[in-house]
Write an enzyme that holds these catalytic residues in place. Structure first.
Site, PDB file in Angstrom:
ATOM      1  N   HIS A 207       0.696  -1.014   0.275  1.00 29.43           N
ATOM      2  CA  HIS A 207      -0.108   0.116   0.448  1.00 29.43           C
ATOM      3  C   HIS A 207       0.841   1.429  -0.317  1.00 29.43           C
ATOM      4  CE1 HIS A 207       1.147   0.140   4.358  1.00 29.43           C
ATOM      5  NE2 HIS A 207       0.273   0.967   4.167  1.00 29.43           N
ATOM      6  N   ARG A 208       2.257   0.916   0.001  1.00 28.49           N
ATOM      7  CA  ARG A 208       2.420   2.622   0.659  1.00 28.49           C
ATOM      8  C   ARG A 208       3.371   3.335  -0.680  1.00 28.49           C
ATOM      9  NH1 ARG A 208       4.821   3.609   5.347  1.00 28.49           N
ATOM     10  NH2 ARG A 208       4.921   1.771   7.624  1.00 28.49           N
TER      11      ARG A 208
END
Length: 350
Positions: A207-208
């Site tokens: 997700h980063r």
């Protein structure tokens, strides 16, 4: 009068951490809590389910602020949080971790001379290209109480000249894991729903921004996971940001078992019975250790260096796992009550 604590949360990891401290506040006389949810994570799969599963009181304030760039989001949060603080006049503002909600909460409080307590203080990746690193740095230098999960975090703050109000309390995420795994083993049916058997699959999360904003990086991560899936199934609860990025960039996720984001209890069950975890999440690196599951971090650095040093974690482009040893940094599952004790003690001292 009861000591008033105003808690600011906005993202999945913060809900989990705040749940443990909120329980400790409710079990301690002389304290009351006001919960503010910025809305940074607004999807029901990333927000509502955590409040329900973990027994977090319904937020008194829900700001519904999400989307836009970092500056825009943080600015909108600042504008919304400030009048709440002026109205509520809390004795403490408690913030968690390293999100835009953390930064906005600590800035708004500090400008109004309301003391800030930072849970998970002192973590550093030493990579200022990460928005989270900037949020950590600023929040730590605005806080009065620095509630550190590890001795490394204490040392990081000391290197920056921050020594007052610094406490190694252990990790509230360990408290949360102990709570969740018992519930998961009793009630979660996620393995049967997904057709999985214990110790016969790997788990992944991505997700980063460093992985989702760059097409080449996202393709490299997906190819790494696809390579792993040739050995055993890789289950990936897909973050909304990653789903949108993959669609926009034409990144093919075929070969991976893609599912919707999960609540904390189902995720705990999946992680507990996985062979290995692949993630760019800071929190899940630790949670993997709590479940004694080896972790491969999909980044070029990690804040949780002790997990690497003790052989439970490695960087995906780095050296192989070291020999495994137990980690004694994270406490005995009572970190949340240490938070409460320190809030009370520091309030009396002031």
């Amino acid at each position: 009068m009861a000591l008033k604590v105003l808690t600011i949360v906005g993202a999945r990891p913060q809900f989990i951490k705040a749940a443990t401290v909120s329980r400790a506040i409710r079990e301690t006389s002389g304290l009351s809590e006001i919960m503010v949810h910025t809305g940074q994570h607004f999807d029901a799969d990333m927000s509502d389910v955590f409040f329900e599963e973990l027994g977090i009181p319904k937020p008194q304030y829900h700001l519904d602020i999400n989307g836009g760039g970092h500056g825009e989001m943080t600015g909108r949060m600042l504008m919304a949080i400030e009048p709440i603080l002026q109205s509520e006049k809390p004795d403490w503002v408690v913030v968690y971790g390293d999100t835009n909600s953390t930064l906005a909460g600590s800035l708004a409080a500090a400008k109004l001379h309301i003391p800030v307590a930072h849970v998970e203080a002192g973590l550093r990746s030493f990579n200022r290209r990460m928005p989270e690193e900037i949020n950590r740095l600023v929040t730590d230098h605005l806080s009065i109480l620095h509630l550190c999960p590890t001795t490394t975090a204490v040392a990081n703050l000391a290197a920056e000249g921050v020594t007052k109000g610094v406490h190694h309390i252990g990790d509230v995420m360990y408290d949360a894991t102990l709570f969740a795994i018992g519930k998961a083993e009793r009630s979660s049916t996620i393995l049967s729903k997904l057709g999985l058997k214990p110790d016969a699959y790997a788990l992944a999360t991505v997700h980063r921004a460093e992985n989702t904003d760059d097409p080449r990086q996202l393709r490299a991560v997906v190819e790494f996971l696809r390579e792993k899936s040739r050995r055993l199934p890789v289950v990936i609860p897909l973050h909304p940001r990653t789903r949108l990025a993959a669609t926009r960039m034409g990144v093919d996720l075929n070969g991976l078992q893609v599912i919707r984001p999960l609540g904390y209890v189902d995720m705990a069950k999946l992680l507990h019975h996985a062979v290995e975890l692949y993630t760019d999440s800071g929190g899940l690196q630790k949670e993997a250790y709590f479940h004694r599951v080896p972790c491969v971090t999909l980044r070029d650095e990690t804040e949780w260096t002790e997990t690497v040093e003790h052989g439970w974690n490695r960087l995906w482009r780095g050296a192989d796992f070291l020999d495994r040893k137990d980690i004694d940094e994270y406490g005995q599952g009572r970190a949340a009550f240490k938070v409460v004790d320190l809030l009370r003690g520091a309030a009396v001292a002031r």
